[in-house]
Design a protein around this motif. Structure first.
Motif, PDB file in Angstrom:
ATOM      1  N   THR A  15      15.457  69.707   4.393  1.00 23.57           N
ATOM      2  CA  THR A  15      16.133  70.169   3.190  1.00 23.57           C
ATOM      3  C   THR A  15      17.630  70.138   3.454  1.00 23.57           C
ATOM      4  OG1 THR A  15      14.274  71.604   2.622  1.00 23.57           O
ATOM      5  CG2 THR A  15      16.395  72.097   1.593  1.00 23.57           C
ATOM      6  N   LEU A  16      18.374  69.533   2.557  1.00 20.28           N
ATOM      7  CA  LEU A  16      19.822  69.419   2.721  1.00 20.28           C
ATOM      8  C   LEU A  16      20.533  70.518   1.940  1.00 20.28           C
ATOM      9  CD1 LEU A  16      20.191  65.543   2.381  1.00 20.28           C
ATOM     10  CD2 LEU A  16      20.090  66.885   4.487  1.00 20.28           C
ATOM     11  N   PRO A  17      21.736  70.915   2.412  1.00 11.19           N
ATOM     12  CA  PRO A  17      22.453  70.438   3.602  1.00 11.19           C
ATOM     13  C   PRO A  17      21.775  70.882   4.899  1.00 11.19           C
ATOM     14  CG  PRO A  17      23.622  72.266   2.597  1.00 11.19           C
ATOM     15  CD  PRO A  17      22.520  71.922   1.666  1.00 11.19           C
ATOM     16  N   CYS A  35      22.252  61.886  12.056  1.00  9.72           N
ATOM     17  CA  CYS A  35      22.115  62.679  10.833  1.00  9.72           C
ATOM     18  C   CYS A  35      23.375  62.568   9.967  1.00  9.72           C
ATOM     19  CB  CYS A  35      21.827  64.142  11.176  1.00  9.72           C
ATOM     20  SG  CYS A  35      20.178  64.430  11.868  1.00  9.72           S
ATOM     21  N   TRP A  39      23.151  61.265   6.201  1.00  8.49           N
ATOM     22  CA  TRP A  39      23.460  62.195   5.111  1.00  8.49           C
ATOM     23  C   TRP A  39      24.941  62.571   5.170  1.00  8.49           C
ATOM     24  CZ3 TRP A  39      19.091  63.693   8.306  1.00  8.49           C
ATOM     25  CH2 TRP A  39      17.854  63.324   7.749  1.00  8.49           C
ATOM     26  N   GLY A  41      28.443  63.996   4.655  1.00  4.66           N
ATOM     27  CA  GLY A  41      28.912  65.140   3.887  1.00  4.66           C
ATOM     28  C   GLY A  41      27.903  66.251   3.730  1.00  4.66           C
ATOM     29  N   GLN A  42      26.702  66.064   4.278  1.00  3.56           N
ATOM     30  CA  GLN A  42      25.625  67.051   4.135  1.00  3.56           C
ATOM     31  C   GLN A  42      25.214  67.688   5.463  1.00  3.56           C
ATOM     32  OE1 GLN A  42      23.926  67.978   1.079  1.00  3.56           O
ATOM     33  NE2 GLN A  42      25.857  67.085   0.386  1.00  3.56           N
ATOM     34  N   VAL A  43      25.960  67.389   6.527  1.00  6.98           N
ATOM     35  CA  VAL A  43      25.585  67.856   7.869  1.00  6.98           C
ATOM     36  C   VAL A  43      26.692  68.748   8.431  1.00  6.98           C
ATOM     37  CG1 VAL A  43      25.045  67.157  10.232  1.00  6.98           C
ATOM     38  CG2 VAL A  43      24.167  65.823   8.301  1.00  6.98           C
ATOM     39  N   HIS A  44      26.275  69.873   9.026  1.00  9.58           N
ATOM     40  CA  HIS A  44      27.196  70.821   9.654  1.00  9.58           C
ATOM     41  C   HIS A  44      26.710  71.077  11.082  1.00  9.58           C
ATOM     42  CE1 HIS A  44      28.944  71.988   5.690  1.00  9.58           C
ATOM     43  NE2 HIS A  44      27.761  71.552   5.284  1.00  9.58           N
ATOM     44  N   ILE A 114      22.495  76.207   3.641  1.00  2.00           N
ATOM     45  CA  ILE A 114      21.715  75.597   4.725  1.00  2.00           C
ATOM     46  C   ILE A 114      20.459  76.411   5.005  1.00  2.00           C
ATOM     47  CG2 ILE A 114      21.706  75.115   7.216  1.00  2.00           C
ATOM     48  CD1 ILE A 114      24.622  74.294   6.919  1.00  2.00           C
TER      49      ILE A 114
END
Length: 315
Positions: A15-17, A35, A39, A41-44, A114
């Motif tokens: 499930t994003l982010p 990752c 994705w 801009g969707q990964v931290h 998240i």
């Protein structure tokens, strides 16, 4: 032909982010980069400085530089992961990491939405974990090794690379022209896990080339059996009460008494009795046949005491 690492990442559907635990080593670097590319801009990322060695400052600086170059937002936290006498250094560090995850997830990551965190452990890590558990005489929870997916504080944690040997990750990352940092403590043979990694695994590979698959299968069997024991413990805890009634406990077999008491102590009080402690607790419960009989036993950081007809717990 699709690279095995690319195939594993392609099969990962979080499930994003998405949050990714990032140490700066090869494994987490490969996972974070893949990752971030899949994705954007969707990964931290989150990096935990354990405060255990001077090189930790270099790890943190490396992670910050890499995340800036890959345009991945990074959260860094420093903890004191030193272990108490008699405790496992590895377990102390792991618990410190999860405390950080809880803090980050409940604050900054919650605001970002998240609800999935990816961890980069691979097949060799799984084998090491199982062998380490065997070396300590662990029960089913230890023999189940690391789950591929579980929940904590409402967040799903996933290990999408458990089916891949570690060398596959490093080869992929090197092919991308990326560098990583090596933790010098991974070469310290004072730690049992490192002796397993550097001395035992090469011998296993030579004698049993399929050891990753076969040991992973054993871990899955243990996890399934542990799941059944957990279901039984939950049913028995409803039967004996919360806190457990001594007379109702005595109506169970010794094995079910042990199972439900372990579950009660772990679920309600966050501690796991040793084999010696559990055996003594069972003996005291069985001997408790008169009104004046006392039950008193130190378990973990607390004590199990008799309170009338039930078992009580005090820190």
């Amino acid at each position: 032909m699709t690279h095995p690492f690319d195939a594993a990442v392609a099969a990962f559907s979080p499930t994003l982010p998405l949050g990714v635990a990032f140490s700066g080593g090869a494994d987490s670097s490969a996972l974070l980069l893949a990752c971030a590319r899949r994705w954007p801009g969707q990964v931290h990322a989150v990096h935990v400085h354990h405060g255990l060695q001077a090189a930790g400052d270099d790890f943190a600086a490396h992670c910050a530089a890499v995340c800036a170059r890959w345009q991945v937002p990074l959260v860094q936290r420093r903890v004191d992961a030193r272990h108490a006498p008699g405790d496992s250094p590895e377990d102390a560090a792991r618990q410190a990491r999860y405390r950080v995850f809880d803090e980050v997830l409940q604050q900054e990551w919650q605001a970002l939405g998240i609800r999935t965190v990816a961890l980069a452990q691979h097949a060799d890590d799984q084998v090491e974990t199982l062998l380490l558990a065997l070396s300590r005489g662990a029960g089913l929870p230890g023999l189940a090794a690391m789950p591929a997916r579980w929940q904590r504080s409402g967040v799903t944690f996933e290990r999408p690379l458990l089916g891949l040997p570690g060398q596959v990750l490093r080869d992929w990352l090197q092919a991308q022209g990326e560098i990583w940092i090596e933790d010098p403590s991974n070469q310290d043979l004072r730690y049992t896990r490192n002796r397993i990694r550097h001395q035992l695994l090469p011998a296993l590979q030579a004698v049993f080339p399929q050891h990753r698959d076969t040991l992973a299968r054993s871990a899955r069997h243990a996890a399934q059996a542990q799941g059944l024991l957990l279901e039984l413990a939950e049913e028995d805890l409803k039967r004996v009460g919360h806190p457990p009634a001594i007379a109702l406990l005595q109506g169970l077999s010794a094995a079910r008494q042990a199972n439900v008491l372990r579950h009660w102590l772990r679920q309600a009080h966050g501690c796991m009795p040793s084999e010696v402690q559990l055996k003594e607790l069972l003996r005291q419960v069985q001997a408790c046949t008169t009104r004046g009989h006392r039950i008193e036993l130190k378990v973990g950081r607390g004590q199990v005491l008799r309170e009338g007809g039930v078992l009580g717990w005090y820190n």
